[in-house]
Design a protein around this motif. Sequence first.
Motif, mmCIF file in Angstrom:
data_model
loop_
_atom_site.group_PDB
_atom_site.id
_atom_site.type_symbol
_atom_site.label_atom_id
_atom_site.label_comp_id
_atom_site.label_asym_id
_atom_site.label_seq_id
_atom_site.Cartn_x
_atom_site.Cartn_y
_atom_site.Cartn_z
ATOM 1 N N LEU A 154 0.751 -1.056 -0.083
ATOM 2 C CA LEU A 154 0.131 0.013 -0.147
ATOM 3 C C LEU A 154 0.859 1.119 -0.048
ATOM 4 O O LEU A 154 1.762 1.341 0.869
ATOM 5 C CB LEU A 154 -0.926 -0.004 1.252
ATOM 6 N N ILE A 155 0.502 2.052 -0.844
ATOM 7 C CA ILE A 155 1.274 3.497 -0.990
ATOM 8 C C ILE A 155 0.327 4.507 -1.026
ATOM 9 O O ILE A 155 -0.797 4.358 -1.747
ATOM 10 C CB ILE A 155 2.266 3.660 -2.039
ATOM 11 N N VAL A 156 0.604 5.486 -0.009
ATOM 12 C CA VAL A 156 -0.731 6.418 -0.043
ATOM 13 C C VAL A 156 0.077 7.920 0.096
ATOM 14 O O VAL A 156 1.307 7.791 0.255
ATOM 15 C CB VAL A 156 -1.562 6.581 1.511
ATOM 16 N N ALA A 157 -0.602 8.997 -0.500
ATOM 17 C CA ALA A 157 -0.126 10.132 -0.639
ATOM 18 C C ALA A 157 -0.985 11.175 -1.026
ATOM 19 O O ALA A 157 -2.237 11.115 -1.124
ATOM 20 C CB ALA A 157 0.782 10.167 -1.920
ATOM 21 N N ASN A 158 -0.784 12.536 -0.078
ATOM 22 C CA ASN A 158 -1.533 13.444 -0.146
ATOM 23 C C ASN A 158 -0.735 14.693 -0.471
ATOM 24 O O ASN A 158 -0.417 15.374 0.455
ATOM 25 C CB ASN A 158 -2.418 13.863 1.245
ATOM 26 N N PRO A 159 -0.354 14.841 -1.662
ATOM 27 C CA PRO A 159 0.819 16.011 -1.913
ATOM 28 C C PRO A 159 0.273 17.407 -2.105
ATOM 29 O O PRO A 159 -1.062 17.439 -2.507
ATOM 30 C CB PRO A 159 1.182 15.502 -3.473
ATOM 31 N N PRO A 160 0.896 18.123 -1.997
ATOM 32 C CA PRO A 160 0.307 19.663 -2.402
ATOM 33 C C PRO A 160 0.016 19.836 -3.781
ATOM 34 O O PRO A 160 0.732 19.472 -4.481
ATOM 35 C CB PRO A 160 1.700 20.529 -2.150
ATOM 36 N N ALA B 60 7.008 24.051 0.735
ATOM 37 C CA ALA B 60 6.876 22.836 0.636
ATOM 38 C C ALA B 60 5.609 22.040 0.866
ATOM 39 O O ALA B 60 5.368 21.085 0.040
ATOM 40 C CB ALA B 60 8.183 22.088 1.416
ATOM 41 N N TYR B 61 4.940 22.513 1.825
ATOM 42 C CA TYR B 61 3.405 21.838 2.126
ATOM 43 C C TYR B 61 2.484 22.358 1.019
ATOM 44 O O TYR B 61 1.476 21.514 0.798
ATOM 45 C CB TYR B 61 3.365 22.312 3.457
ATOM 46 N N ARG B 62 2.821 23.297 0.273
ATOM 47 C CA ARG B 62 1.753 23.802 -0.815
ATOM 48 C C ARG B 62 1.866 23.689 -2.209
ATOM 49 O O ARG B 62 1.051 23.813 -2.914
ATOM 50 C CB ARG B 62 1.660 25.174 -0.234
ATOM 51 N N ASN B 63 3.381 23.670 -2.509
ATOM 52 C CA ASN B 63 3.484 23.842 -3.873
ATOM 53 C C ASN B 63 3.705 22.619 -4.670
ATOM 54 O O ASN B 63 4.375 21.499 -4.245
ATOM 55 C CB ASN B 63 5.042 24.610 -4.048
ATOM 56 N N GLY B 64 2.870 22.344 -5.647
ATOM 57 C CA GLY B 64 2.737 21.129 -6.226
ATOM 58 C C GLY B 64 3.698 21.014 -7.567
ATOM 59 O O GLY B 64 3.806 19.713 -8.181
ATOM 60 N N GLY B 65 4.041 22.159 -7.928
ATOM 61 C CA GLY B 65 4.875 22.207 -9.104
ATOM 62 C C GLY B 65 4.373 21.834 -10.389
ATOM 63 O O GLY B 65 3.174 21.665 -10.505
ATOM 64 N N GLY B 66 4.935 22.066 -11.440
ATOM 65 C CA GLY B 66 4.478 21.627 -12.812
ATOM 66 C C GLY B 66 3.220 22.604 -12.875
ATOM 67 O O GLY B 66 3.250 23.998 -12.704
ATOM 68 N N LEU C 290 0.050 24.223 -12.753
ATOM 69 C CA LEU C 290 -0.994 24.619 -11.878
ATOM 70 C C LEU C 290 -1.192 23.573 -10.604
ATOM 71 O O LEU C 290 -2.037 23.078 -10.095
ATOM 72 C CB LEU C 290 -2.425 24.656 -12.626
ATOM 73 N N GLY C 291 0.362 23.197 -10.436
ATOM 74 C CA GLY C 291 0.108 22.310 -9.424
ATOM 75 C C GLY C 291 0.280 20.970 -9.564
ATOM 76 O O GLY C 291 0.170 19.968 -8.327
ATOM 77 N N LEU C 292 0.247 20.398 -10.551
ATOM 78 C CA LEU C 292 -0.387 19.071 -10.863
ATOM 79 C C LEU C 292 1.081 18.143 -11.015
ATOM 80 O O LEU C 292 1.030 17.027 -10.984
ATOM 81 C CB LEU C 292 -0.911 18.932 -12.283
ATOM 82 N N GLY C 293 2.371 18.845 -10.924
ATOM 83 C CA GLY C 293 3.504 18.235 -11.207
ATOM 84 C C GLY C 293 4.020 16.947 -10.257
ATOM 85 O O GLY C 293 4.266 15.917 -10.641
ATOM 86 N N LEU C 294 3.525 17.222 -8.855
ATOM 87 C CA LEU C 294 4.155 16.457 -7.951
ATOM 88 C C LEU C 294 2.970 15.153 -7.893
ATOM 89 O O LEU C 294 3.483 13.978 -7.685
ATOM 90 C CB LEU C 294 4.041 17.214 -6.440
ATOM 91 N N THR C 295 1.793 15.511 -8.111
ATOM 92 C CA THR C 295 0.853 14.254 -8.070
ATOM 93 C C THR C 295 1.248 13.587 -9.439
ATOM 94 O O THR C 295 1.122 12.158 -9.228
ATOM 95 C CB THR C 295 -0.683 14.880 -8.710
#
Length: 326
Positions: free
Chosen positions: A215-221, A230-236, A238-243
């Motif tokens: 099981l891998i879980v994630a709740n990225p910015p 760090a807690y807010r910026n998703g990159g890419g 409109l913030g979609l990069g980290l997802t």
Amino acid sequence: MTSACRQPVALSASEQALVSLAQYLKEQNYRFVTCTPATHARVNARPENAEARELAGVFGWSRPFSQGLLGPILLQNMRAADVLVTEQDQYRSRVRCSSMGSQLLLHSAYPTNEPDAVFFGPDSYRFVSAIEDFLSPGGIADAGPPVRRAADIGCGAGPGALSIALARPASEVLALDINPRALSFSCINATAAGVCNVHALHSDLLKDVEGGFDLIVANPPYMADPECRAYRNGGGQLGLGLTQAIVKAALPRLTVGGTLLLYSGVAITSKGDPLYPWLQLLLNEPQYNWHYQELDPDVFGEELEEPGYENVERIAAILVRITRKS
């Protein structure tokens, strides 16, 4: 059930003082449900809320408080933890404490302006709810292999890792983050909860850990944050990069029958949802089962007034579940 414990985590004196703080608050039946920053600001702006008058005002609403509000033992504990800030003739706490079911989690105080701030809020509650539903008796997880090894990517204060550890006490749960402050809070919160199968490790996604995961879980910015917090910026875009990066990193590390449970947000424009078609292309293989769900069609609406969001119609909270079949 036997827990997969290693040696207890060695906490610093200040971290141990925070464990004592959390345990004290629990003994006092403290409860506080953390709201969005916008709601927090509106409530604190009311004249009657200029100063804390109870524990929730100090450790939930992050309001200044007078010297006589808290007893000397609690103030001494806060000094030992280095979380007591003096402001003229008043004090303020550098940490917040939020309720998560029967547990309490410490995290950064409001406002979370520091680059390494550790956030907890409504997204955290939705994330934990998704994990609990997945792992509930008779739930989806029961239809697959046992969860022996799990990872929470970008663990923050540790709500995801702690939820898994409580539901599956015989499992090994890795709380992973690039933010040392987040790893510290994860250790503190796991220790305060009496959980010994959460192990906090520094890792950029899964790069610094080996092996597969059930099981891998994630709740990225998932915001586009000009300040790159760090807690807010998703990159890419409109913030979609980290997802997207988490999906790519997680898929090859899933065991057969293993699942990625991803809670995130997507900026929806007139062209639609950019994440769903990207997942369709990526997962166009028979070895994966996947499910995509909009949990909330409109979150953080105030962000639409920020630069970069001029063409965004709404921000949706989404849940992605991907299971490897073979």
